[in-house]
Design a protein around this motif. Structure first.
Motif, PDB file in Angstrom:
ATOM      1  N   HIS A 149      67.379  16.073 101.492  1.00 48.14           N
ATOM      2  CA  HIS A 149      67.523  14.466 101.738  1.00 48.14           C
ATOM      3  C   HIS A 149      66.212  14.070 102.337  1.00 48.14           C
ATOM      4  CE1 HIS A 149      71.492  14.591 100.281  1.00 48.14           C
ATOM      5  NE2 HIS A 149      71.781  15.613 101.039  1.00 48.14           N
ATOM      6  N   PHE A 150      65.540  13.046 101.762  1.00 52.22           N
ATOM      7  CA  PHE A 150      64.391  12.549 102.530  1.00 52.22           C
ATOM      8  C   PHE A 150      64.302  11.336 103.136  1.00 52.22           C
ATOM      9  CE2 PHE A 150      63.275  15.768  99.105  1.00 52.22           C
ATOM     10  CZ  PHE A 150      62.459  16.716  99.886  1.00 52.22           C
TER      11      PHE A 150
ATOM     12  N   CYS B  58      75.977  15.023 103.767  1.00 52.64           N
ATOM     13  CA  CYS B  58      75.168  15.399 102.513  1.00 52.64           C
ATOM     14  C   CYS B  58      75.719  14.260 101.328  1.00 52.64           C
ATOM     15  CB  CYS B  58      75.600  16.701 101.878  1.00 52.64           C
ATOM     16  SG  CYS B  58      74.793  16.869 100.134  1.00 52.64           S
ATOM     17  N   ALA B  59      75.015  13.524 100.722  1.00 51.82           N
ATOM     18  CA  ALA B  59      75.262  12.380 100.007  1.00 51.82           C
ATOM     19  C   ALA B  59      75.981  12.953  98.801  1.00 51.82           C
ATOM     20  CB  ALA B  59      74.189  11.446  99.611  1.00 51.82           C
ATOM     21  N   ARG B  60      75.757  14.296  98.551  1.00 54.17           N
ATOM     22  CA  ARG B  60      76.369  14.870  97.246  1.00 54.17           C
ATOM     23  C   ARG B  60      77.611  15.563  97.515  1.00 54.17           C
ATOM     24  NH1 ARG B  60      73.071  19.549  94.602  1.00 54.17           N
ATOM     25  NH2 ARG B  60      71.653  17.909  93.377  1.00 54.17           N
ATOM     26  N   CYS B  61      78.190  16.222  98.507  1.00 50.09           N
ATOM     27  CA  CYS B  61      78.786  17.366  98.860  1.00 50.09           C
ATOM     28  C   CYS B  61      79.836  16.737 100.162  1.00 50.09           C
ATOM     29  CB  CYS B  61      78.601  18.381  98.609  1.00 50.09           C
ATOM     30  SG  CYS B  61      77.946  19.267 100.030  1.00 50.09           S
TER      31      CYS B  61
ATOM     32  N   ALA C 255      62.585   3.814 112.699  1.00 49.28           N
ATOM     33  CA  ALA C 255      63.143   3.995 111.182  1.00 49.28           C
ATOM     34  C   ALA C 255      63.503   5.685 111.312  1.00 49.28           C
ATOM     35  CB  ALA C 255      61.964   3.619 110.263  1.00 49.28           C
ATOM     36  N   MET C 256      62.858   6.405 111.642  1.00 49.50           N
ATOM     37  CA  MET C 256      63.225   7.713 111.443  1.00 49.50           C
ATOM     38  C   MET C 256      64.385   8.203 112.155  1.00 49.50           C
ATOM     39  SD  MET C 256      60.957   9.512 109.383  1.00 49.50           S
ATOM     40  CE  MET C 256      61.251  11.167 109.817  1.00 49.50           C
ATOM     41  N   ILE C 257      64.641   7.792 113.483  1.00 50.23           N
ATOM     42  CA  ILE C 257      65.786   8.191 114.201  1.00 50.23           C
ATOM     43  C   ILE C 257      67.010   7.573 113.505  1.00 50.23           C
ATOM     44  CG2 ILE C 257      66.840   7.784 116.440  1.00 50.23           C
ATOM     45  CD1 ILE C 257      64.043   8.394 117.710  1.00 50.23           C
ATOM     46  N   ASP C 258      66.827   6.308 113.118  1.00 46.74           N
ATOM     47  CA  ASP C 258      67.705   5.526 112.508  1.00 46.74           C
ATOM     48  C   ASP C 258      68.412   6.202 111.230  1.00 46.74           C
ATOM     49  OD1 ASP C 258      69.572   3.433 111.546  1.00 46.74           O
ATOM     50  OD2 ASP C 258      68.021   1.939 112.143  1.00 46.74           O
TER      51      ASP C 258
ATOM     52  N   GLY D 194      61.525  16.686 111.536  1.00 49.26           N
ATOM     53  CA  GLY D 194      62.212  15.441 111.152  1.00 49.26           C
ATOM     54  C   GLY D 194      62.087  14.767 109.731  1.00 49.26           C
ATOM     55  N   TYR D 195      61.467  15.383 108.688  1.00 51.18           N
ATOM     56  CA  TYR D 195      61.009  14.565 107.713  1.00 51.18           C
ATOM     57  C   TYR D 195      61.809  15.276 106.337  1.00 51.18           C
ATOM     58  CZ  TYR D 195      57.427  12.455 110.173  1.00 51.18           C
ATOM     59  OH  TYR D 195      56.787  11.628 111.007  1.00 51.18           O
TER      60      TYR D 195
END
Ligand SMILES: [Zn+2]
Length: 325
Positions: A185-186, A160-163, A149-152, A173-174
């Motif tokens: 982003h988390f 960045c979802a914002r810019c 799940a983490m690597i995915d 990695g977190y």
């Protein structure tokens, strides 16, 4: 027989508690307070007592033969073997501690054919995570789910979802940080309700048009923003089979790393046995009594109908229903 670099304690095939649901029961201490201690993390990454699990294109590395499940073990190995296969910006994740021993997952997707060429060639193979879950012990299944799940998440959140700027990995990695707009982003977890409507000794199972053959399962759907679990259960049952339910009871959850769901298993008391399938979602549904549910859980086919295997929480919901007095 232990294989080179394998971690014996995790690799012994043991039965978990009877109610253990695959992908749950992770034995690691996540030691989240250590993630920001870069000196400690870097030392652990090089520590010969640590273990590293390579993932290639989201498939876990496994020791043992490529065919079948006998002798197959989680591909946890000493540091220094697989890391040379990583691209410079490839994700890696601190999974947690088992005593003093640190476990990491590394993404070696950039390698061309790592099972057959390079430093880990000949030691084992890569296998689809869902298929691998049936081959390795339950503790390792849970660790594999965390790693996958983490690597995915890293693979899908490089920008960045914002810019739209490329993001940089932090905190072992977190966390990912945008150095342009400073957005953080988390890792995400997406809640899904999965439920059995029940009525007077029977439960409702449905066949999704995408399911193989005559497999019937619990119905499921994503929880939407601004919705409670109970409300999501009621909405999904109304949308998918036009069944109105009263009391909703939570039973258990299952992390489901395909790619990042948390399955929330519930029972819901239906007001009647009338239903009407939404053909876009559910091809067929039917009420199954408790005796039939017991046979299905035991692996029997009843009039061609079968239910998902024990890797799926749906199996455990139907089992819980079957075993109720
Ligand atoms: Zn940004």
């Amino acid at each position: 027989m232990a294989r080179p670099g394998s971690y014996r304690e995790f690799s012994v095939k043991t039965e978990g508690p009877t109610r253990m649901i695959p992908f749950s029961g992770n034995p690691l201490d996540r030691a989240s307070e250590k993630r920001t201690d870069t000196g400690w993390v870097e030392a652990k990454r090089r520590d010969p007592g640590s273990l590293v699990w390579p993932f290639w294109r989201l498939q876990p590395f496994l020791f043992g033969p490529e065919k079948g499940n006998d002798g197959v073990e989680a591909g946890l190995m000493k540091p220094g073997l697989a890391e040379s296969l990583m691209a410079p910006d490839a994700p890696w994740v601190f999974l947690g501690l088992e005593g003093e021993r640190a476990l990491f997952a590394v993404d070696i997707s950039a390698a061309r054919d790592p099972a057959n060429e390079g430093p880990i060639a000949g030691l084992g193979h890569f296998r689809d995570a869902r298929v691998a879950a049936a081959a390795i012990n339950l503790k390792d299944v849970a660790i594999m789910g965390q790693a996958k799940a983490m690597i995915d998440w890293h693979q899908r959140h490089g920008f960045c979802a914002r810019c739209g700027t490329a993001t940089v990995m932090k905190d072992a990695g977190y966390r990912r940080v945008c150095e342009s707009c400073e957005a953080e982003h988390f890792p995400r977890t997406d809640p899904v309700v999965i439920m059995l409507a029940t009525h007077d000794g029977a439960c409702l199972v449905g066949r999704n048009a995408r399911f193989p053959g005559q497999m019937y399962s619990a119905l499921a759907g994503f929880v939407e923003p601004g919705e409670s679990i109970e409300e999501a259960v009621r909405r999904e049952l109304m949308e998918e089979v036009n069944v109105k339910v009263g009391k909703v009871t939570y039973l258990a959850t299952q992390p489901w790393p395909f790619p990042s769901s948390l399955m929330i298993g519930c029972l819901a008391e239906a007001e009647s046995r009338d239903f009407k399938c939404d053909e876009n979602e559910i091809a067929e549904a039917r009420w199954v009594d408790r005796a039939t549910a017991k046979r299905l859980i035991a692996g029997e086919r009843v009039e061609g109908l079968f239910v998902p295997p024990a890797i799926a929480i749906a199996h455990h919901l139907i089992k819980a229903f079957a075993e109720m007095e």
